[in-house]
Design a protein around this motif. Structure first.
Motif, PDB file in Angstrom:
ATOM      1  N   ARG A  66       0.836  -1.200   0.000  1.00  0.00           N
ATOM      2  CA  ARG A  66       0.000   0.000   0.000  1.00  0.00           C
ATOM      3  C   ARG A  66       0.874   1.255   0.000  1.00  0.00           C
ATOM      4  N   THR A  67       1.936   1.232   0.800  1.00  0.00           N
ATOM      5  CA  THR A  67       2.847   2.373   0.866  1.00  0.00           C
ATOM      6  C   THR A  67       3.465   2.645  -0.497  1.00  0.00           C
ATOM      7  N   LEU A  68       3.891   1.591  -1.158  1.00  0.00           N
ATOM      8  CA  LEU A  68       4.502   1.741  -2.473  1.00  0.00           C
ATOM      9  C   LEU A  68       3.513   2.334  -3.471  1.00  0.00           C
ATOM     10  N   PHE A  69       2.285   1.828  -3.467  1.00  0.00           N
ATOM     11  CA  PHE A  69       1.290   2.346  -4.406  1.00  0.00           C
ATOM     12  C   PHE A  69       0.975   3.811  -4.112  1.00  0.00           C
ATOM     13  N   LEU A  70       0.817   4.157  -2.833  1.00  0.00           N
ATOM     14  CA  LEU A  70       0.563   5.550  -2.478  1.00  0.00           C
ATOM     15  C   LEU A  70       1.708   6.447  -2.931  1.00  0.00           C
ATOM     16  N   GLN A  71       2.932   5.989  -2.738  1.00  0.00           N
ATOM     17  CA  GLN A  71       4.089   6.769  -3.173  1.00  0.00           C
ATOM     18  C   GLN A  71       4.047   7.044  -4.668  1.00  0.00           C
ATOM     19  N   GLU A  72       3.753   6.012  -5.440  1.00  0.00           N
ATOM     20  CA  GLU A  72       3.818   6.140  -6.900  1.00  0.00           C
ATOM     21  C   GLU A  72       2.698   7.026  -7.447  1.00  0.00           C
ATOM     22  N   ILE A  73       1.501   6.952  -6.854  1.00  0.00           N
ATOM     23  CA  ILE A  73       0.431   7.819  -7.376  1.00  0.00           C
ATOM     24  C   ILE A  73       0.596   9.254  -6.878  1.00  0.00           C
ATOM     25  N   LEU A  74       1.146   9.431  -5.671  1.00  0.00           N
ATOM     26  CA  LEU A  74       1.436  10.788  -5.206  1.00  0.00           C
ATOM     27  C   LEU A  74       2.418  11.478  -6.145  1.00  0.00           C
ATOM     28  N   ARG A  75       3.428  10.752  -6.559  1.00  0.00           N
ATOM     29  CA  ARG A  75       4.411  11.323  -7.483  1.00  0.00           C
ATOM     30  C   ARG A  75       3.777  11.747  -8.807  1.00  0.00           C
ATOM     31  N   ARG A  76       2.632  11.174  -9.099  1.00  0.00           N
ATOM     32  CA  ARG A  76       1.952  11.449 -10.374  1.00  0.00           C
ATOM     33  C   ARG A  76       0.700  12.299 -10.206  1.00  0.00           C
ATOM     34  N   GLY A  77       0.601  12.966  -9.039  1.00  0.00           N
ATOM     35  CA  GLY A  77      -0.451  13.957  -8.872  1.00  0.00           C
ATOM     36  C   GLY A  77      -1.790  13.431  -8.437  1.00  0.00           C
ATOM     37  N   VAL A  78      -1.817  12.314  -7.709  1.00  0.00           N
ATOM     38  CA  VAL A  78      -3.076  11.781  -7.176  1.00  0.00           C
ATOM     39  C   VAL A  78      -2.914  11.595  -5.668  1.00  0.00           C
ATOM     40  N   LEU A  79      -3.823  12.189  -4.900  1.00  0.00           N
ATOM     41  CA  LEU A  79      -3.785  12.140  -3.441  1.00  0.00           C
ATOM     42  C   LEU A  79      -5.023  11.417  -2.932  1.00  0.00           C
ATOM     43  N   GLY A  80      -4.805  10.425  -2.081  1.00  0.00           N
ATOM     44  CA  GLY A  80      -5.961   9.758  -1.490  1.00  0.00           C
ATOM     45  C   GLY A  80      -5.605   8.393  -0.958  1.00  0.00           C
ATOM     46  N   GLN A  81      -6.224   8.030   0.156  1.00  0.00           N
ATOM     47  CA  GLN A  81      -6.037   6.703   0.728  1.00  0.00           C
ATOM     48  C   GLN A  81      -7.072   5.728   0.183  1.00  0.00           C
ATOM     49  N   SER A  82      -7.903   6.223  -0.711  1.00  0.00           N
ATOM     50  CA  SER A  82      -8.971   5.430  -1.305  1.00  0.00           C
ATOM     51  C   SER A  82      -9.259   6.026  -2.669  1.00  0.00           C
ATOM     52  N   THR A  91      -6.032   9.957 -13.019  1.00  0.00           N
ATOM     53  CA  THR A  91      -5.931   8.938 -11.984  1.00  0.00           C
ATOM     54  C   THR A  91      -5.568   7.576 -12.578  1.00  0.00           C
ATOM     55  N   VAL A  92      -6.203   7.242 -13.681  1.00  0.00           N
ATOM     56  CA  VAL A  92      -5.883   5.978 -14.354  1.00  0.00           C
ATOM     57  C   VAL A  92      -4.444   6.006 -14.864  1.00  0.00           C
ATOM     58  N   ASP A  93      -4.037   7.132 -15.417  1.00  0.00           N
ATOM     59  CA  ASP A  93      -2.653   7.258 -15.888  1.00  0.00           C
ATOM     60  C   ASP A  93      -1.659   7.105 -14.738  1.00  0.00           C
ATOM     61  N   ALA A  94      -1.991   7.669 -13.569  1.00  0.00           N
ATOM     62  CA  ALA A  94      -1.111   7.548 -12.405  1.00  0.00           C
ATOM     63  C   ALA A  94      -0.989   6.090 -11.977  1.00  0.00           C
ATOM     64  N   ALA A  95      -2.102   5.378 -12.003  1.00  0.00           N
ATOM     65  CA  ALA A  95      -2.061   3.953 -11.664  1.00  0.00           C
ATOM     66  C   ALA A  95      -1.232   3.180 -12.678  1.00  0.00           C
ATOM     67  N   ALA A  96      -1.379   3.553 -13.950  1.00  0.00           N
ATOM     68  CA  ALA A  96      -0.598   2.886 -14.993  1.00  0.00           C
ATOM     69  C   ALA A  96       0.897   3.111 -14.774  1.00  0.00           C
ATOM     70  N   GLY A  97       1.243   4.316 -14.302  1.00  0.00           N
ATOM     71  CA  GLY A  97       2.647   4.590 -14.024  1.00  0.00           C
ATOM     72  C   GLY A  97       3.166   3.871 -12.795  1.00  0.00           C
ATOM     73  N   ALA A  98       2.256   3.496 -11.895  1.00  0.00           N
ATOM     74  CA  ALA A  98       2.659   2.841 -10.647  1.00  0.00           C
ATOM     75  C   ALA A  98       2.851   1.345 -10.789  1.00  0.00           C
ATOM     76  N   VAL A  99       2.288   0.745 -11.826  1.00  0.00           N
ATOM     77  CA  VAL A  99       2.247  -0.716 -11.884  1.00  0.00           C
ATOM     78  C   VAL A  99       3.629  -1.348 -12.088  1.00  0.00           C
ATOM     79  N   ALA A 100       4.554  -0.632 -12.732  1.00  0.00           N
ATOM     80  CA  ALA A 100       5.883  -1.220 -12.935  1.00  0.00           C
ATOM     81  C   ALA A 100       6.568  -1.465 -11.600  1.00  0.00           C
ATOM     82  N   ALA A 101       6.531  -0.462 -10.716  1.00  0.00           N
ATOM     83  CA  ALA A 101       7.127  -0.633  -9.386  1.00  0.00           C
ATOM     84  C   ALA A 101       6.374  -1.700  -8.596  1.00  0.00           C
TER      85      ALA A 101
END
Length: 445
Positions: free
Chosen positions: A370-386, A401-411
């Protein structure tokens, strides 16, 4: 690279003057990656800006309190219109009557309402009223739902229950959601001692099974217990009439908060006249101390509430949240599937109240993941625990938001492969808000 230097500096100062560094557990910096907890400056619609100048698409929306968007103009204008005439008085205002009539026009089966400042006070008053009306002490609560109140009757059920006397804790009984037999067992084991049954009629992840709520209603009637629906989250997010309007089961009492003011501090206790009037002046019985609050009916929040009611009558915020939430879930789940990690990362829940699930390679919920995913979406301009959405989230917001998730999936995929997500973030992982000790357990290695 997104900077959080100013936020981190202010967070350190907050810790010196505010216990926990925030006024709500869920807003604490321990809920975010270390040194990546933004301190916010302003919001508009579905976006917020922090003290470092970062702009985010926000989810959670004020702990689910904002459904129309930050700075929603009709609400702001309604509040401005009453400010110059005063906020608090020594007698009720006409606005209190209008707000009460607005509320009761929306909520099926409620004959009277009393306003408060937070839903914890409303649920506490509901428990007290049920105990007084029945002459009983025990409370049956749904243990599958994580939070009902900041008052002693419920805090005693949490891991972080220091300071709650055992005598108070001993008065609670628990049952499972969608498990009528567990509630029946409680009511039979403590026959004639259970004052009330309290639960959320539904939650983000749990819809009532066919007959469940109707069964709850029957059991309460059979055993003389007061049925209380906590509509703090479901109210104005499932519908303007709450979950009870959606599922067609009427409680004796219901408690409300969060979205009814679009972020302004207002809550409510509503219910059947014969119960509510025990806290009034039209009763021959011994009176109940129901709710009495200096700020319970201040005009700014009542005006905000009435403007929210108008917005729900004139537009379709729930429909918009359902539509945009479904679009968001489809997008994020698609990019997770394309990356081959949909078994570990997914968006689930009612479209207006969704969460993201972050599992490890074994399929277990994981705070490091969860920490890793939050880090990666924060870096891409999305804030939220849900992914709790609002009617202000535009197609552009959802796409980002979808783009931020797409950027997070590699990590995320790399962490699943190595089994060491902690190698991809600094500091401690995020931790459960209601844990017993302040410091989360450090990861080894």
């Amino acid at each position: 690279m997104t900077s959080f230097d100013r936020s981190t500096e202010l967070q350190d100062r907050l810790h010196r003057v505010v216990p926990g560094g925030a006024h709500t557990f869920a807003k604490g910096p321990d809920q975010y990656p270390e040194r990546m907890a933004p301190v916010l400056r302003r919001g508009r619609g579905a976006r917020v800006w922090d003290v470092d100048g970062n702009e985010f698409v926000e989810y959670g929306m004020g702990m689910r309190a904002v459904t129309l968007g930050h700075g929603y103009e009709p609400v702001i204008e309604a509040v401005k219109a009453v400010l110059a005439d005063g906020i608090s008085f020594t007698r009720p205002t006409e606005l209190e009557l209008a707000a009460a009539e607005d509320f009761l026009s929306l909520v099926p089966g409620a004959h009277m309402v009393k306003f408060a400042k937070n839903a914890s006070d409303a649920t506490g008053a509901a428990i007290r009223l049920a105990r007084a009306a029945t002459g009983r002490d025990l409370v049956a609560y749904c243990h599958d739902q994580p939070y009902f109140s900041a008052q002693d009757w419920f805090v005693g059920t949490l891991p972080i229950n220091r300071g709650i006397p055992e005598a108070v804790r001993s008065l609670n009984r628990s049952f499972g959601y969608n498990d009528l037999d567990s509630l029946r067992a409680v009511l039979e084991a403590d026959e004639g001692r259970v004052a009330c049954v309290i639960l959320e009629a539904a939650s983000a992840l749990s819809e009532p099974a066919p007959g469940f709520l109707e069964g709850i209603r029957r059991l309460c009637d059979q055993h003389g217990a007061v049925l209380i629906f906590d509509e703090t989250i479901t109210g104005f997010r499932w519908s303007a009439g709450g979950a009870q309007a959606v599922y067609g089961v009427t409680p004796d009492l219901s408690t409300w908060g969060k979205a009814i003011g679009n972020g302004f501090p207002i809550a409510a206790l509503a219910g059947r006249r014969e119960l509510m009037e025990l806290g009034g002046l039209a009763t021959d019985e011994e009176r109940v101390f129901l709710l009495s609050s200096t700020h319970g009916a201040e005009t700014a929040s009542l005006a905000a509430f009435r403007a929210v009611v108008r917005a729900y009558r004139d537009t379709d915020p729930v429909g918009t949240m359902e539509r945009q939430g479904a679009k968001l879930a489809e997008g994020v789940n698609r990019v997770a599937a394309e990356a081959g990690i949909d078994h570990a990362l997914s968006v689930v829940g009612r479209p207006s109240c969704q969460i993201f699930r972050t599992l490890d390679a074994d399929g277990s919920p994981s705070q490091p993941m969860r920490t890793l995913f939050l880090q990666e979406i924060l870096r891409r301009g999305v804030l939220g625990q849900s992914y709790v959405i609002s009617a202000a989230h535009t197609d552009l917001d959802v796409e980002q938001t979808v783009d931020a998730a797409a950027g997070a999936v590699a990590a995320y995929r790399k962490a699943l492969e190595t089994g060491r997500p902690e190698d991809l973030f600094e500091g401690r992982p995020v931790a459960p808000a209601h844990r017993r000790y302040a410091e989360p357990r450090r990861l080894a290695g």
